[in-house]
Design a protein around this motif. Structure first.
Motif, mmCIF file in Angstrom:
data_model
loop_
_atom_site.group_PDB
_atom_site.id
_atom_site.type_symbol
_atom_site.label_atom_id
_atom_site.label_comp_id
_atom_site.label_asym_id
_atom_site.label_seq_id
_atom_site.Cartn_x
_atom_site.Cartn_y
_atom_site.Cartn_z
ATOM 1 N N GLY A 71 0.810 -1.220 0.000
ATOM 2 C CA GLY A 71 0.000 0.000 0.000
ATOM 3 C C GLY A 71 0.838 1.264 0.000
ATOM 4 O O GLY A 71 0.465 2.276 0.607
ATOM 5 N N LEU A 72 1.966 1.230 -0.727
ATOM 6 C CA LEU A 72 2.882 2.363 -0.737
ATOM 7 C C LEU A 72 2.308 3.592 -1.436
ATOM 8 O O LEU A 72 2.880 4.683 -1.347
ATOM 9 N N GLU A 73 1.187 3.435 -2.110
ATOM 10 C CA GLU A 73 0.551 4.586 -2.767
ATOM 11 C C GLU A 73 0.222 5.691 -1.763
ATOM 12 O O GLU A 73 0.079 6.864 -2.128
ATOM 13 N N ALA A 74 0.097 5.322 -0.471
ATOM 14 C CA ALA A 74 -0.215 6.318 0.565
ATOM 15 C C ALA A 74 0.874 7.366 0.695
ATOM 16 O O ALA A 74 0.644 8.459 1.224
ATOM 17 N N TRP A 75 2.084 7.054 0.198
ATOM 18 C CA TRP A 75 3.185 8.009 0.287
ATOM 19 C C TRP A 75 3.242 8.947 -0.907
ATOM 20 O O TRP A 75 4.158 9.773 -1.002
ATOM 21 N N ARG A 76 2.304 8.839 -1.815
ATOM 22 C CA ARG A 76 2.318 9.742 -2.960
ATOM 23 C C ARG A 76 2.019 11.163 -2.502
ATOM 24 O O ARG A 76 1.199 11.397 -1.610
ATOM 25 N N SER A 77 2.668 12.127 -3.153
ATOM 26 C CA SER A 77 2.426 13.532 -2.826
ATOM 27 C C SER A 77 1.201 14.018 -3.585
ATOM 28 O O SER A 77 1.295 14.722 -4.585
ATOM 29 N N ALA A 78 0.042 13.587 -3.107
ATOM 30 C CA ALA A 78 -1.228 13.970 -3.728
ATOM 31 C C ALA A 78 -2.223 14.257 -2.607
ATOM 32 O O ALA A 78 -2.146 13.661 -1.524
ATOM 33 N N PRO A 79 -3.168 15.174 -2.836
ATOM 34 C CA PRO A 79 -4.141 15.502 -1.780
ATOM 35 C C PRO A 79 -4.942 14.284 -1.322
ATOM 36 O O PRO A 79 -5.190 14.111 -0.137
ATOM 37 N N LEU A 80 -5.334 13.428 -2.254
ATOM 38 C CA LEU A 80 -6.109 12.238 -1.913
ATOM 39 C C LEU A 80 -5.520 11.028 -2.638
ATOM 40 O O LEU A 80 -6.043 10.585 -3.665
ATOM 41 N N PRO A 81 -4.425 10.491 -2.132
ATOM 42 C CA PRO A 81 -3.816 9.338 -2.817
ATOM 43 C C PRO A 81 -4.747 8.132 -2.816
ATOM 44 O O PRO A 81 -5.501 7.909 -1.853
ATOM 45 N N ARG A 82 -4.709 7.363 -3.877
ATOM 46 C CA ARG A 82 -5.557 6.177 -4.014
ATOM 47 C C ARG A 82 -4.687 4.944 -4.249
ATOM 48 O O ARG A 82 -3.629 5.031 -4.865
ATOM 49 N N TYR A 83 -5.172 3.796 -3.752
ATOM 50 C CA TYR A 83 -4.482 2.553 -4.047
ATOM 51 C C TYR A 83 -4.677 2.226 -5.520
ATOM 52 O O TYR A 83 -5.792 2.310 -6.050
ATOM 53 N N SER A 84 -3.594 1.879 -6.199
ATOM 54 C CA SER A 84 -3.659 1.624 -7.638
ATOM 55 C C SER A 84 -3.784 0.139 -7.957
ATOM 56 O O SER A 84 -3.624 -0.267 -9.096
ATOM 57 N N GLY A 85 -4.042 -0.670 -6.977
ATOM 58 C CA GLY A 85 -4.268 -2.094 -7.164
ATOM 59 C C GLY A 85 -5.003 -2.636 -5.950
ATOM 60 O O GLY A 85 -5.564 -1.869 -5.170
ATOM 61 N N THR A 100 -0.280 7.686 7.174
ATOM 62 C CA THR A 100 0.791 8.371 6.460
ATOM 63 C C THR A 100 1.516 9.345 7.381
ATOM 64 O O THR A 100 2.746 9.464 7.338
ATOM 65 N N ASP A 101 0.783 10.049 8.233
ATOM 66 C CA ASP A 101 1.405 11.007 9.161
ATOM 67 C C ASP A 101 2.317 10.304 10.148
ATOM 68 O O ASP A 101 3.414 10.789 10.459
ATOM 69 N N ALA A 102 1.880 9.154 10.663
ATOM 70 C CA ALA A 102 2.703 8.407 11.613
ATOM 71 C C ALA A 102 4.003 7.934 10.962
ATOM 72 O O ALA A 102 5.084 7.997 11.558
ATOM 73 N N TRP A 103 3.900 7.475 9.711
ATOM 74 C CA TRP A 103 5.099 7.054 8.987
ATOM 75 C C TRP A 103 6.042 8.239 8.774
ATOM 76 O O TRP A 103 7.252 8.126 8.952
#
Length: 218
Positions: A71-85, A100-103
């Motif tokens: 689920g690394l998509e959560a680290w994308r620099s986007a306002p609302l990142p989405r899982y791509s799979g 994401t904030d905790a990471w």
């Protein structure tokens, strides 16, 4: 050493503020394509299938085991990142979910960042190694058994609890080619099919993979 690094990362993520421990039964959907990616998962126990979608059909892409990030998509620099799979549990699975904030806060600590970067490097190397073996499915299966097989207690065998249809999808081969690969591993006394799952001899599997590396270096 590799196992120790995975175990350290699992313990570190368990200690992050707000980390959730999530358990899944075989077949459970962990997240689906297009869902809001609010955080990253770390596999603590079990085996996870990571997949994507081709036209009108889902496709298995990779596996993730203990110490692997999903689920690394959560680290994308986007306002609302989405899982791509999607991700689905293949076996009884325990995952650690951190926002994401905790990471981001944890990654400010160099020792933690080093563990995460190591896990990311393993993910990239896993995909490359699998791709390099794809022209010889029996060697790809051997490597998958070594990498993701569950070791029997006190024994030299590993079991890969992955259905044949999933293996053919990940490897990009036909059912017939998969059967031929399993037969070849059997002839080499490296692995056999037991109740629909592969069981391999670690020593023979390592020998086979080392022979492959030696041959490619000539």
């Amino acid at each position: 050493m590799l196992k120790a690094a995975r175990e350290r990362l699992v313990e570190e993520v368990k200690g992050l503020p707000g980390t959730l421990v999530v358990t899944h039964r075989p077949g459970d959907l962990i997240f689906q394509d297009g869902a809001f990616a609010s955080g990253v998962y770390l596999v603590a126990e079990g085996l996870v299938l990571v997949g994507g979608y081709a036209p009108r059909a889902s496709r298995a892409v990779a596996l993730a085991g203990p110490g692997d990030l999903v689920g690394l998509e959560a680290w994308r620099s986007a306002p609302l990142p989405r899982y791509s799979g999607f991700a689905r549990a293949l076996t009884p699975t325990t995952l650690l979910f951190a926002t994401t904030d905790a990471w981001a806060r944890a990654l400010d600590r160099p020792p933690f960042r080093e563990l995460v970067l190591s896990a990311l490097a393993r993910l990239v190397l896993d995909r490359w190694t699998l791709a390099l073996h794809r022209d010889q499915p029996e060697r790809a299966l051997a490597w998958m058994l070594v990498r993701w097989g569950e070791r029997a207690d006190g024994g030299g065998e590993v079991r890969l609890a992955v259905p044949a249809a999933t293996l053919t999808s990940i490897l990009g081969v036909s059912r017939n080619a998969l059967r031929q690969a399993v037969t070849r591993l059997g002839e080499l006394d490296a692995a056999r099919s037991v109740n629909g799952h592969l069981v391999g001899d670690l020593r023979r599997l390592h020998d086979l993979l080392e022979e492959s590396l030696t041959a490619s270096a000539r």
